[in-house]
Design an enzyme around this catalytic site. Structure first.
Site, PDB file in Angstrom:
ATOM      1  N   LYS A 152     -14.670   7.854  -4.211  1.00 55.69           N
ATOM      2  CA  LYS A 152     -15.926   8.154  -3.512  1.00 55.69           C
ATOM      3  C   LYS A 152     -16.473   9.512  -3.944  1.00 55.69           C
ATOM      4  CE  LYS A 152     -14.023   5.571   0.338  1.00 55.69           C
ATOM      5  NZ  LYS A 152     -13.149   5.712   1.512  1.00 55.69           N
ATOM      6  N   LYS A 181       0.462  14.142   0.829  1.00 51.99           N
ATOM      7  CA  LYS A 181      -0.884  14.425   0.333  1.00 51.99           C
ATOM      8  C   LYS A 181      -1.077  15.926   0.074  1.00 51.99           C
ATOM      9  CE  LYS A 181      -2.788  10.317   2.586  1.00 51.99           C
ATOM     10  NZ  LYS A 181      -3.226   9.551   1.409  1.00 51.99           N
ATOM     11  N   HIS A 229       0.800  -1.226   0.000  1.00 54.95           N
ATOM     12  CA  HIS A 229       0.000   0.000   0.000  1.00 54.95           C
ATOM     13  C   HIS A 229       0.833   1.276   0.000  1.00 54.95           C
ATOM     14  CE1 HIS A 229      -4.114  -1.542   0.503  1.00 54.95           C
ATOM     15  NE2 HIS A 229      -3.577  -2.496   1.250  1.00 54.95           N
ATOM     16  N   THR A 268      -8.699   6.115  -2.333  1.00 52.46           N
ATOM     17  CA  THR A 268     -10.084   5.689  -2.549  1.00 52.46           C
ATOM     18  C   THR A 268     -11.043   6.861  -2.338  1.00 52.46           C
ATOM     19  OG1 THR A 268     -10.180   4.903  -0.250  1.00 52.46           O
ATOM     20  CG2 THR A 268      -9.707   3.270  -1.954  1.00 52.46           C
ATOM     21  N   LYS A 321      -8.725  13.554   3.978  1.00 52.60           N
ATOM     22  CA  LYS A 321      -7.854  12.383   3.969  1.00 52.60           C
ATOM     23  C   LYS A 321      -6.874  12.522   5.128  1.00 52.60           C
ATOM     24  CE  LYS A 321      -6.770  13.331  -0.204  1.00 52.60           C
ATOM     25  NZ  LYS A 321      -6.531  12.321  -1.236  1.00 52.60           N
ATOM     26  N   ARG A 322      -6.119  11.478   5.373  1.00 57.36           N
ATOM     27  CA  ARG A 322      -5.100  11.547   6.426  1.00 57.36           C
ATOM     28  C   ARG A 322      -4.159  12.728   6.164  1.00 57.36           C
ATOM     29  NH1 ARG A 322      -0.245   8.564   6.464  1.00 57.36           N
ATOM     30  NH2 ARG A 322      -1.012   7.466   4.627  1.00 57.36           N
TER      31      ARG A 322
END
Length: 849
Positions: A695, A589, A392, A691, A583-584
């Protein structure tokens, strides 16, 4: 008891019942007249009353909303347990091959609405509660999110469990029953504060404790060499400490099917709870010390590993749940007299979700060699045929490693086995690359730079028959940059399985207005076959449908605006563009790239008050790991800058910045249906898949993002004209880094970028507190900007200008949004699970009549 659920459209269906979640139960009641489960409203009412009195010992007149919720869960559970027993009966009678999914996280969220939809009892439960004088929406809000996961890893596992049951695959998930989740997040003066997530405080009615299947787990001790009863010289693991693993079972109901699988979670208990002698002598704390130590293992999700004790606890957690799970798998295998070690790998497929359960490779080898007296070659053949591994991450620093001294103290026998695996691996490497010590260093299970460490990813790769990435780009990079030697050593072992999401949770349940609109045009079959959404494309050119689609979006935005006002005290307009990054919180990110753009817009508005821009609400939600100081500094920067912007009357409300606290599944279910723009802006080559991007796009948000992770495949599906792509590609990132990336070059040549970075480094947003964002500011310049924000800043700003222009044409935007929803079929977790089943697990569906 039940009729067959409709799977291919039509008005009388389970999916149609989703309108009940939007507050209109009429469609649900009609749907369930022909739906999946024949339980009348009167029967459901009687069940609820029975459980309220007999199970909870509560009188209806004094029962709380939570009492009514628990009683309704237990009434629903009656149906689910009947299906569970039928499922297990069919699987056991047929001695089926099963997949056992091992994951340290399962981000389940709330299960009430999902299970009502899966069983076809949503409208029935709503009507039964109404007949009892209860408000369904008030009752269901009593449920709390399960604290069993944190981010995408755990949510993917939850989606996979949903799809496995819905597609009738025999499966069982294994994990840890955490008493406390990661943490409950709050903000004080912009700082993240962590509070205990006591999700189990009042118990959980979904679970069933199975003490009869308790397992013993050994830890620590030492290894001595002894002779067995056949005169053979064997290592023996002795002087160990023992803890117990008690299984807590959570049923996972398939949607529109009779299958109910299990999620089995292990809670740790001490073998000796109470020392009476110590208590009688006045040692009250000492009397329960063993109990406290034993239960610490399953106390909290992800203990802080900045300390040695934290690292040790994490390693113990991982071995604990793996050891319990393998013992349980063996027990299940042996209960059928036709089974033996000869067919173990034919009946058992174990999927390792990331490296957390990788210790399972050495544990199974230990069982086979030490307990079953099997020779190495046969044991290794069984082990490698049993396991498969999902990677991952592309971040080398995120690949788990355990210091050899720690590993030897906790699991001395396993370290010996790992050394043996490594020795045999080095022989294979020598045959492939004779005399190449560099290749041996890369492939070795033991890293020797600055002290020896066990490389868990290498162990997982070597000990599995299949290794998969989670997006096409990710898998290509795994083979090219992270594991090229292993790809050469094991041709065909690496393969791609692009992630997916369950449409039941992430459209049918969380966005009932849109789900009802889709069902009205296409029928309800899309909830089990997301490719059917392609049928929406013909409505993208229909002005009336576009108007309906945007009416749904605005209603969802109005709902979210109410949540924002309640949670943050900020008033936002549902007519603004909702720009969402959820998100985290991690540097790669790049929430701070988003923040730099916000600062640029704010500065432009201050210098040009009449600047014509589309009003925007920038919405963030994320948790930062407790020990991740820079991520927490980014959170504070967003909060304090947002406070200043939101209070500045000079910009006439054109910008609002909101950071919703305590991000979790139930909050995501509120945000995602309301999003206009989905921020997927990671540095190219860093995000494995994502993901959240799927969504948000499924719910009609347009993506702004880099060509990273699954964004590449989303662009292929929706078309480049229906997505906003910017920035460096993977190859350009690699070339720039190889040439010596210098963020100062971008800082000096771009006046606006230089101004906002300097502004960030001042005390303008934190009066009297100079250097409040020093960590963030320093990472961009002195820290070398490792995730290349400055290199992508200008391209990002220009792409955001295109977003602004596109949003002004609301009709064209609606068409783009509809196309995004229509073309998300590929990203169903049902498709992903079918590919795993066919290509890796060799698993057949087993329908339960």
């Amino acid at each position: 008891m039940r009729s067959t659920a409709k799977k291919n459209g039509g008005k009388g269906s389970v999916a149609a019942g989703v309108v009940a979640l939007a507050g209109n139960g009429n469609g649900a009641r009609q749907a369930e007249a022909d739906g999946a489960e024949v339980v009348s409203v009167d029967a459901m009412r009687a069940r609820i009353e029975r459980h309220l009195v007999s199970t909870l010992a509560r009188h209806a007149g004094s029962a709380t909303a939570r009492d009514w919720w628990v009683a309704t869960v237990l009434a629903l559970r009656d149906t689910i347990h009947e299906r569970l027993i039928r499922t297990q009966g069919v699987h056991n009678a047929r001695n089926v091959r099963r997949v056992y999914y091992m994951s340290l996280e399962y981000l389940m969220g709330r299960m009430f609405g999902n299970n009502l939809l899966a069983t076809g009892l949503l409208g029935t439960a709503r009507d039964a509660l109404a007949a009892l004088g209860q408000d369904f929406d008030l009752v269901r809000e009593s449920e709390v999110d399960m604290g069993l996961g944190n981010g995408g890893l755990g949510r993917l596992a939850a989606c996979f469990m949903d799809s496995l049951a819905t597609l009738d695959y025999p499966a069982l998930g294994y994990g840890i029953y955490y008493e406390f989740g990661l943490f409950r997040q709050a903000f004080r003066n912009g700082h993240q504060e962590e509070h205990p997530d006591s999700w189990t405080l009042f118990g959980d009615p979904w679970e069933v404790v199975r003490p009869e299947y308790t397992q013993q787990v050994r830890l620590y001790g030492r290894v001595e060499n002894v002779f067995d009863d056949r005169g053979n010289y064997r290592p023996s693991w002795v002087d160990t400490r023992t803890v117990l693993g008690v299984p807590h079972d959570i049923p996972i109901a398939g949607y529109g099917t009779g299958t109910v699988n299990l999620l089995r979670l292990w809670a740790s208990k001490a073998t000796e709870d109470f020392d009476l002698a110590a208590f009688n002598s006045g040692g009250y704390v000492e009397a329960v010390r063993e109990k406290a130590v034993g239960e610490t293992i399953s106390k909290v999700l992800y203990p802080n590993d900045k300390t040695e004790n934290g690292k040790e606890l994490r390693l113990v957690q991982q071995y604990f749940f793996v050891a319990c799970s393998l013992r349980d798998i063996l027990r299940r295998h042996r209960r059928n007299s036709a089974n033996s070690w000869d067919n173990f790998a034919d009946k058992v497929a174990v999927q390792l979700n990331d490296t957390h359960p990788a210790i399972a490779v050495s544990e199974l080898m230990r069982i086979l060699i030490d307990e079953e007296s099997m020779d190495w070659e046969r044991a290794w053949a069984i082990t490698t045929r049993t396991f498969a591994y999902t990677n991952h991450t592309l971040l080398p620093e995120a690949l788990e490693k355990w210091g050899v001294p720690l590993f030897e103290r906790v699991l001395p026998r396993h370290l010996q086995i790992i050394y043996e695996i490594n020795e045999r691996l080095m022989q294979v490497v020598e045959l492939r690359w004779p005399g190449d010590n560099a290749k041996k260093r890369i492939c070795s299970l033991i890293e020797e730079n600055g002290g020896k460490s066990v490389r868990m990813a290498n162990l997982a790769v070597v000990g599995s028959h299949a290794v998969n990435g989670v997006a096409e780009l990710h898998t290509a990079l795994l083979k090219r940059t992270l594991f090229p030697e292993f790809d050469a050593l094991y041709p065909g072992k690496f393969r791609n399985k692009t992630n997916g999401i369950t449409p039941r949770r992430w459209l049918l349940k969380c966005n009932p207005r849109l789900a009802s609109l889709i069902t009205a045009r296409l029928g309800d079959g899309w909830a089990r076959d997301l490719d059917q959404l392609r049928g929406l494309e013909r409505f993208a050119g229909d002005r009336a449908f576009r108007e309906e689609f945007m009416t749904v979006k605005r209603a969802n935005k109005a709902d979210l605006a109410t949540v924002i006002a309640a949670e943050c005290g900020v008033k936002v307009s549902p007519d603004a563009l909702f720009d969402v990054q959820i998100k985290r919180l991690h540097e790669y990110k790049r929430q701070h790239l988003n923040l730099l753009h916000i600062l640029a817009l704010y500065r432009r508005l201050l210098q040009h008050p009449d600047l014509d821009i589309v009003p925007r609400v920038f919405l963030f939600a994320a948790k930062a790991a407790p020990g991740y100081d820079l991520a927490k500094n980014i959170i504070r920067a967003i909060n304090l800058i947002g406070q200043r912007i939101n209070a500045d009357a000079r910009i006439n409300g054109k910008l609002k910045v909101v950071f919703l606290p305590n991000y979790r599944v139930s909050l995501a279910e509120r945000i995602i249906p309301a999003a206009d723009l989905s921020e997927q802006i990671s540095t190219a080559g860093k995000e494995a898949s994502g993901t959240g991007n799927m969504k948000l796009s499924l719910n009609g948000a347009l993506t702004i993002g880099t060509l990273d992770g699954a964004n590449v495949e989303i662009q292929e599906e929706v078309g480049p004209e229906n997505i906003f792509i910017f920035g460096l590609t993977v190859d350009e990132v690699e070339a720039l880094r190889a040439g010596g990336y210098n963020p100062w070059d971008y800082y000096h040549r771009d006046e606006e970028l230089r101004a906002v970075i300097d502004w960030l480094g001042s005390d303008f947003f934190s009066p009297g507190e100079h250097g409040a964002f020093a960590a963030l500011h320093g990472s961009l310049l002195r820290g070398g900007d490792p995730y290349m924000l400055l290199a992508d800043f200008r391209a990002y700003c220009e792409c955001q200008r295109r977003v602004d222009a596109a949003y002004r044409d609301r009709d064209a935007w609606a068409r783009m949004a509809i196309i995004n929803t229509a073309r998300m079929g590929k990203f169903s977790s049902d498709r992903t699970i079918r590919e795993y089943a066919q290509d890796i697990w060799r698993l057949d569906p087993v329908p339960v009549p």
